[in-house]
Motif scaffolding. Sequence first.
Motif, PDB file in Angstrom:
ATOM      1  N   ASN A  55      -2.650  -1.804   2.837  1.00  0.00           N
ATOM      2  CA  ASN A  55      -3.641  -2.514   2.022  1.00  0.00           C
ATOM      3  C   ASN A  55      -4.986  -1.796   2.011  1.00  0.00           C
ATOM      4  O   ASN A  55      -5.702  -1.840   1.006  1.00  0.00           O
ATOM      5  N   ALA A  56      -5.305  -1.147   3.126  1.00  0.00           N
ATOM      6  CA  ALA A  56      -6.588  -0.434   3.202  1.00  0.00           C
ATOM      7  C   ALA A  56      -6.651   0.703   2.183  1.00  0.00           C
ATOM      8  O   ALA A  56      -7.729   1.135   1.788  1.00  0.00           O
ATOM      9  N   LEU A  57      -5.483   1.217   1.811  1.00  0.00           N
ATOM     10  CA  LEU A  57      -5.466   2.348   0.872  1.00  0.00           C
ATOM     11  C   LEU A  57      -5.477   1.894  -0.590  1.00  0.00           C
ATOM     12  O   LEU A  57      -5.649   2.687  -1.502  1.00  0.00           O
ATOM     13  N   ARG A  58      -5.264   0.605  -0.784  1.00  0.00           N
ATOM     14  CA  ARG A  58      -5.201   0.100  -2.163  1.00  0.00           C
ATOM     15  C   ARG A  58      -6.429   0.513  -2.949  1.00  0.00           C
ATOM     16  O   ARG A  58      -7.559   0.341  -2.503  1.00  0.00           O
ATOM     17  N   SER A  59      -6.170   1.095  -4.109  1.00  0.00           N
ATOM     18  CA  SER A  59      -7.268   1.482  -4.997  1.00  0.00           C
ATOM     19  C   SER A  59      -6.642   1.772  -6.350  1.00  0.00           C
ATOM     20  O   SER A  59      -5.417   1.860  -6.458  1.00  0.00           O
ATOM     21  N   PRO A  60      -7.455   1.900  -7.385  1.00  0.00           N
ATOM     22  CA  PRO A  60      -6.878   2.165  -8.713  1.00  0.00           C
ATOM     23  C   PRO A  60      -6.131   3.497  -8.760  1.00  0.00           C
ATOM     24  O   PRO A  60      -5.363   3.752  -9.689  1.00  0.00           O
ATOM     25  N   LYS A  61      -6.351   4.363  -7.756  1.00  0.00           N
ATOM     26  CA  LYS A  61      -5.687   5.668  -7.775  1.00  0.00           C
ATOM     27  C   LYS A  61      -4.475   5.731  -6.854  1.00  0.00           C
ATOM     28  O   LYS A  61      -3.816   6.752  -6.747  1.00  0.00           O
ATOM     29  N   PHE A  62      -4.223   4.650  -6.115  1.00  0.00           N
ATOM     30  CA  PHE A  62      -3.153   4.658  -5.135  1.00  0.00           C
ATOM     31  C   PHE A  62      -2.010   3.761  -5.587  1.00  0.00           C
ATOM     32  O   PHE A  62      -2.224   2.652  -6.074  1.00  0.00           O
ATOM     33  N   SER A  63      -0.806   4.272  -5.443  1.00  0.00           N
ATOM     34  CA  SER A  63       0.339   3.415  -5.707  1.00  0.00           C
ATOM     35  C   SER A  63       1.332   3.573  -4.565  1.00  0.00           C
ATOM     36  O   SER A  63       1.272   4.543  -3.811  1.00  0.00           O
ATOM     37  N   ALA A  64       2.223   2.619  -4.434  1.00  0.00           N
ATOM     38  CA  ALA A  64       3.190   2.674  -3.338  1.00  0.00           C
ATOM     39  C   ALA A  64       4.523   2.098  -3.766  1.00  0.00           C
ATOM     40  O   ALA A  64       4.599   1.192  -4.600  1.00  0.00           O
ATOM     41  N   LEU A  65       5.565   2.700  -3.180  1.00  0.00           N
ATOM     42  CA  LEU A  65       6.917   2.162  -3.311  1.00  0.00           C
ATOM     43  C   LEU A  65       7.275   1.650  -1.926  1.00  0.00           C
ATOM     44  O   LEU A  65       7.388   2.438  -0.989  1.00  0.00           O
ATOM     45  N   VAL A  66       7.434   0.352  -1.799  1.00  0.00           N
ATOM     46  CA  VAL A  66       7.732  -0.229  -0.486  1.00  0.00           C
ATOM     47  C   VAL A  66       9.207  -0.625  -0.456  1.00  0.00           C
ATOM     48  O   VAL A  66       9.619  -1.529  -1.177  1.00  0.00           O
ATOM     49  N   ILE A  67       9.965   0.116   0.343  1.00  0.00           N
ATOM     50  CA  ILE A  67      11.397  -0.170   0.421  1.00  0.00           C
ATOM     51  C   ILE A  67      11.637  -1.082   1.612  1.00  0.00           C
ATOM     52  O   ILE A  67      11.200  -0.774   2.730  1.00  0.00           O
ATOM     53  N   THR A  68      12.252  -2.198   1.365  1.00  0.00           N
ATOM     54  CA  THR A  68      12.464  -3.123   2.479  1.00  0.00           C
ATOM     55  C   THR A  68      13.696  -3.982   2.255  1.00  0.00           C
ATOM     56  O   THR A  68      14.143  -4.197   1.136  1.00  0.00           O
ATOM     57  N   HIS A  69      14.243  -4.446   3.375  1.00  0.00           N
ATOM     58  CA  HIS A  69      15.377  -5.353   3.346  1.00  0.00           C
ATOM     59  C   HIS A  69      14.925  -6.797   3.233  1.00  0.00           C
ATOM     60  O   HIS A  69      15.631  -7.658   2.773  1.00  0.00           O
ATOM     61  N   TYR A  70      13.720  -7.029   3.788  1.00  0.00           N
ATOM     62  CA  TYR A  70      13.313  -8.419   4.013  1.00  0.00           C
ATOM     63  C   TYR A  70      12.066  -8.769   3.256  1.00  0.00           C
ATOM     64  O   TYR A  70      11.185  -7.940   3.044  1.00  0.00           O
TER      65      TYR A  70
END
Lengths: 247, 481
Positions: free
Chosen positions: A189-204
């Motif tokens: 969350n600290a990295l969240r910015s208009p230039k940052f995106s993430a792919l979060v792979i999770t089971h749960y």
Amino acid sequence: MLEIKNLHARIGEKEILRGVNLVVPDGEIHAIMGPNGAGKSTLSYVLSGRDGYEVTEGEAIYNGQNVLEMEPEVRAAAGIFLAFQYPVELTGVGNANFLRTALNAIRRKRGEAELDAVAFLKLARAAAKTLQMKEDFLKRNVNVGFSGGEKKRNEMLQMALLQPGLAILDETDSGLDIDALKIVAEGVNALRSPKFSALVITHYQRLLDHIVPDVVHVLAGGRIVRSGSKELALELEAHGYAGLEAA
Amino acid sequence: MSATTENTVHEMAAQKYKYGFTTDIAMEEFPKGLNEDIVRLISAKKSEPAWMLDWRLKAFAMWQKMEEPHWARIHHPPIDYDDLYYYAAPSAPAPKSLDEVDPSLLDMYEKLGIPLNERAALAGVAVDAVFDSVSVATTFRETLSKAGVIFCPISEAVREHPELVREYLGSVVPVADNYFAALNSAVFSDGSFVYIPKGVRCPMELSTYFRINAKNTGQFERTLIIAAEGASVSYLEGCTAPMRDENQLHAAVVELVALDEAKIKYSTVQNWYPGDADGKGGIYNFVTKRGACRGRNSKISWTQVETGSAITWKYPSCILQGDGSVGEFYSVAVTNNFQQADTGTKMIHLGKNTSSTIISKGISAGHSNNTYRGLVKIMPGASGARNFTQCDSLLIGDQCGAHTVPYIESRNMSAKVEHEATTSKIAEDQLFYCRSRGLSQEDAVGLIVNGFCKDVLKELPMEFAVEAQKLLSVSLEGSVG
């Protein structure tokens, strides 16, 4: 922006990804969920350039470049970061030394000045503090003798320092207790910015309580079979993946 | 690995040995081959006293009756000892001071990163420069002699300090100890002599830089270091040679003597030409190194980083005679392409409460073979003796071999001997982990290898540890892929 178009990949003769289509605009966090064997880890490895995965069709464009043609270190310099499901141990290699070598390699490739030891340590200590890591973390060997939670936090520390544009988190939540999970989530969350995106792979679903995704995708049988808002995760938690593969 | 990476790797491999140049200088060589006349010629050339010539002739007679050893895990075509030059030296008369040294030699050492000019030299390090068969310069001699330290070419010591040389030469490595030691005893031409008097801590690092230049020439240097009661010294040797298609023979003998409470630290960064990527050329390095801890609580520590030579055959050893004496052996041996290394140590415990530590790190890449061979021997009188041995092997690729041959012989029930050994491969996941963080493949290998060797590298004098780290990375360039 990451754009995956009709991505097919296999290991040996076995086709794992069978036409993945996915768009992750800058500033967004997308979750990928799915049953075991759906191809979630394969997708993360293909995007970060691990050997042993053969792309047979399709492309993955990040900021206008087809990343599938790049060496892993070039992808890292282009801003792609993979947080490993099982972080690797490097005996005899100090964490601080490793991080500084990595950061400076990336800075060099980006045409930025390298950091000297003093400047680096200042940066690393601040980042470690944010992640509630003890300072001796930096002195220990990379992941050697770390608990599961410490390894994952170390991944977050690396991510915080390397400042990627696209982070791929491969089941970063596995093996974490709730406190560690929160810390990892805060790291993202600290990295969240208009230039940052993430792919979060999770089971749960539980990780997604802390890293709230903009979009949730379901990967099954090597394809994205459903996409939706964060409520989709709750639905999956309640009903499981049964029936999705055929969709 | 992609085609582009592979190309870069090949380019790097091709340029990796940067000390491979030759130096053009007028040389005096004795006729090829070995016989009594050559031994006499070498002795006469050095204006040696009769006792020294007798010693050589005795060694030569013994050598003639001996056979080349074949127990090591190394293979090479037969060496024709009559097809070698046993003496080669710049033909100009021996320089009396640095100002008289041939400028082209000074240039050469400069190029090797060893400036002999005292103003330009690495502060705190005195250098003896041995070129083929002779010492061409020794720096900081005045500074050292003020402290009472003798640091000079051994040929000079034979003339100037015969009492010391006679007492100690051959006292640790007897003339007939082994085939190559006997050969060296007969024909050694130069090397360094160090004497640290009682109670003196040598004020500088001492170092000898060996360079083989002449073609078809064997180098047979002899080093003798004596630390009297309570003295201490740190000594470092470095070695390089031009790239030549023929194999060249290097058969050295190093003897160390530590008296009561004396400490000797002997470090080697061995970077002889290893041969090309197809295994052509390179130095045959057959070396006998041994230290005697004669005195109570004395200590001898060997640290070696071996990256060069086509063949390495050496076992720096300690004879722990004095009660409470300590022997240490820290080794990194790297083999790549078609290099072969059979190296290790012998720790012979004679005195009470003696202790020894062996840390050996073998790294094999390419088609190379790397063997650790070690002996820990506890004699009946060595009550309370302790040894700890750790042998780790790292394999890069699947065409190379790592072998560990430890011998442990304990004849005293109170002794404690520990041995640990591991073999590992640089795992694909380690490389990928590093690369996904932005490190190039070569940097990743360098980082992993340096991590693997850390316990040994930290034993090197600081000025050389950085060099050694770089050397490791360079030696392994092109080994992955």
